[in-house]
Design a protein around this motif. Sequence first.
Motif, PDB file in Angstrom:
ATOM      1  N   GLN A   1       0.892  -1.290   0.013  1.00 51.78           N
ATOM      2  CA  GLN A   1       0.013  -0.185   0.018  1.00 51.78           C
ATOM      3  C   GLN A   1       0.975   1.203   0.030  1.00 51.78           C
ATOM      4  O   GLN A   1       1.620   1.407   1.091  1.00 51.78           O
ATOM      5  CB  GLN A   1      -0.971   0.096   1.195  1.00 51.78           C
ATOM      6  CG  GLN A   1      -1.894  -1.100   1.179  1.00 51.78           C
ATOM      7  CD  GLN A   1      -2.986  -0.969   0.243  1.00 51.78           C
ATOM      8  OE1 GLN A   1      -3.581   0.102  -0.108  1.00 51.78           O
ATOM      9  NE2 GLN A   1      -3.439  -2.170  -0.542  1.00 51.78           N
ATOM     10  N   MET A   2       0.947   2.078  -1.176  1.00 51.47           N
ATOM     11  CA  MET A   2       1.415   3.327  -1.051  1.00 51.47           C
ATOM     12  C   MET A   2       0.610   4.458  -1.013  1.00 51.47           C
ATOM     13  O   MET A   2      -0.583   4.687  -1.321  1.00 51.47           O
ATOM     14  CB  MET A   2       2.311   3.305  -2.480  1.00 51.47           C
ATOM     15  CG  MET A   2       3.212   4.562  -2.751  1.00 51.47           C
ATOM     16  SD  MET A   2       2.161   5.794  -3.477  1.00 51.47           S
ATOM     17  CE  MET A   2       3.355   7.036  -4.021  1.00 51.47           C
ATOM     18  N   ARG A   3       1.319   5.461  -0.127  1.00 56.30           N
ATOM     19  CA  ARG A   3       0.467   6.855   0.079  1.00 56.30           C
ATOM     20  C   ARG A   3       1.440   7.871  -0.009  1.00 56.30           C
ATOM     21  O   ARG A   3       2.382   7.956   0.597  1.00 56.30           O
ATOM     22  CB  ARG A   3      -0.165   6.676   1.669  1.00 56.30           C
ATOM     23  CG  ARG A   3      -0.949   7.923   1.855  1.00 56.30           C
ATOM     24  CD  ARG A   3      -1.915   7.714   2.774  1.00 56.30           C
ATOM     25  NE  ARG A   3      -2.699   8.991   3.163  1.00 56.30           N
ATOM     26  CZ  ARG A   3      -3.678   9.052   3.997  1.00 56.30           C
ATOM     27  NH1 ARG A   3      -4.088   7.852   4.582  1.00 56.30           N
ATOM     28  NH2 ARG A   3      -4.497  10.039   3.960  1.00 56.30           N
ATOM     29  N   TYR A   4       0.816   8.782  -0.683  1.00 55.03           N
ATOM     30  CA  TYR A   4       1.890   9.987  -0.832  1.00 55.03           C
ATOM     31  C   TYR A   4       1.198  11.232   0.137  1.00 55.03           C
ATOM     32  O   TYR A   4      -0.080  11.180   0.086  1.00 55.03           O
ATOM     33  CB  TYR A   4       1.471  10.551  -2.369  1.00 55.03           C
ATOM     34  CG  TYR A   4       2.312  11.789  -2.391  1.00 55.03           C
ATOM     35  CD1 TYR A   4       3.654  11.861  -2.376  1.00 55.03           C
ATOM     36  CD2 TYR A   4       1.689  13.226  -2.508  1.00 55.03           C
ATOM     37  CE1 TYR A   4       4.446  13.236  -2.533  1.00 55.03           C
ATOM     38  CE2 TYR A   4       2.401  14.417  -2.542  1.00 55.03           C
ATOM     39  CZ  TYR A   4       3.738  14.259  -2.617  1.00 55.03           C
ATOM     40  OH  TYR A   4       4.491  15.689  -2.649  1.00 55.03           O
ATOM     41  N   VAL A   5       2.139  11.811   0.799  1.00 54.63           N
ATOM     42  CA  VAL A   5       1.610  12.665   1.853  1.00 54.63           C
ATOM     43  C   VAL A   5       2.338  13.899   1.522  1.00 54.63           C
ATOM     44  O   VAL A   5       3.553  14.121   1.699  1.00 54.63           O
ATOM     45  CB  VAL A   5       2.063  12.254   3.415  1.00 54.63           C
ATOM     46  CG1 VAL A   5       1.516  13.159   4.384  1.00 54.63           C
ATOM     47  CG2 VAL A   5       1.512  10.700   3.444  1.00 54.63           C
TER      48      VAL A   5
END
Length: 369
Positions: free
Chosen positions: A349-353
């Motif tokens: 799971q990849m998330r950009y913040v």
Amino acid sequence: MANPKRYLDRGALRILPLSERDNKVEIERDRVAVDAEPRALSSDAKEAVERAAENIRRARAQSASVILAFGAHTIKNGLAPVLIRLIEQGWVTHLATNGAGIIHDWEFAYQGRSSEDVRRYVAEGQFGIWQETGYYLNLAINVGAFEGLGYGESVGSMVHHQGLRIPDPAELAAKAAESVDKDPLRAAAALDLYAVTTRFALEPGFREIPHPFRQYGLQAAAFRLGVPFTGHPMFGHDIIYTHPMNLGSAIGRTAERDFLSFAASVRNISNGVYLSVGSAVMSPMIFEKSMSMAQNLAMQEGGKIHGHSIYVVDLAESQWDWESSHEPQPSDPAYYLRYCKTFSRMGGQMRYVQADNRDFLLALLQRLS
């Protein structure tokens, strides 16, 4: 024979003492205290911090890797105390940075100041051409290459011990002779350091190198705690390459060890967490190669790397939904955001913040503590 005029002679450079350089950042003035108040985070960033903290707790309960890779501004922004607390408490199991991150961290430990005015010093023909930074960091890497240490570990050892043991040239020559058949790489490393000790007339024995601000040295803390701190340089990118003490073979040996150490931590990333903070190129590039190797080995054993979470933190605004199952087309500018595109391909799971590194890491530490 190569034409010597094709290659610049670093020995002809005017190298000034580091004490003569003006610096923009002072660690005792600009450090971030672990109990400082994070500046306002967006609701999305706050939720990402919460989720990251939960995933890190879960990862450590399963002895999975929690890797934090970061760009040099994380150090320049005075975040060493925050990162030190994260490894002291056992939340982060591996630290990785680029060559500039290594340098700023060392300069803070050595003199308490770092970050020069690039525009000014390039105009003066002096940017990066400073004696102590070039001399001591290259010397630590040269010695570490012979001792079997990695890039970051070599520097961390020097800061932690406040010095280096310089071998006698005769000892190095003997080591090279006895190793040439059974361990030629060891022999080559011995000869490299032999060349350095003789060229610079280094006195054998322990050389004291005081680091009065070493409590702010992240590499030293990682060395003390036995936490891998790996450096991932690109040749010519960093100011230490301007100094004649620089030796490409030592850079290669130590950086290779660090890459393989990083890859070993990625090998354990199933159900783990990867934090990429402010690193547009280094972090995604080393991760994708390491993930491919880790996946190769896992599949040979009948398994697969799975269940990992990736948090990519940067200041730039992103309009693309990187948590979706597809990436933008080459006609879309978002396609060229390497630090997002690469990680979106890495499974899990990849998330950009979108957040400042100071506020994200400070809020994460406080949520975990």
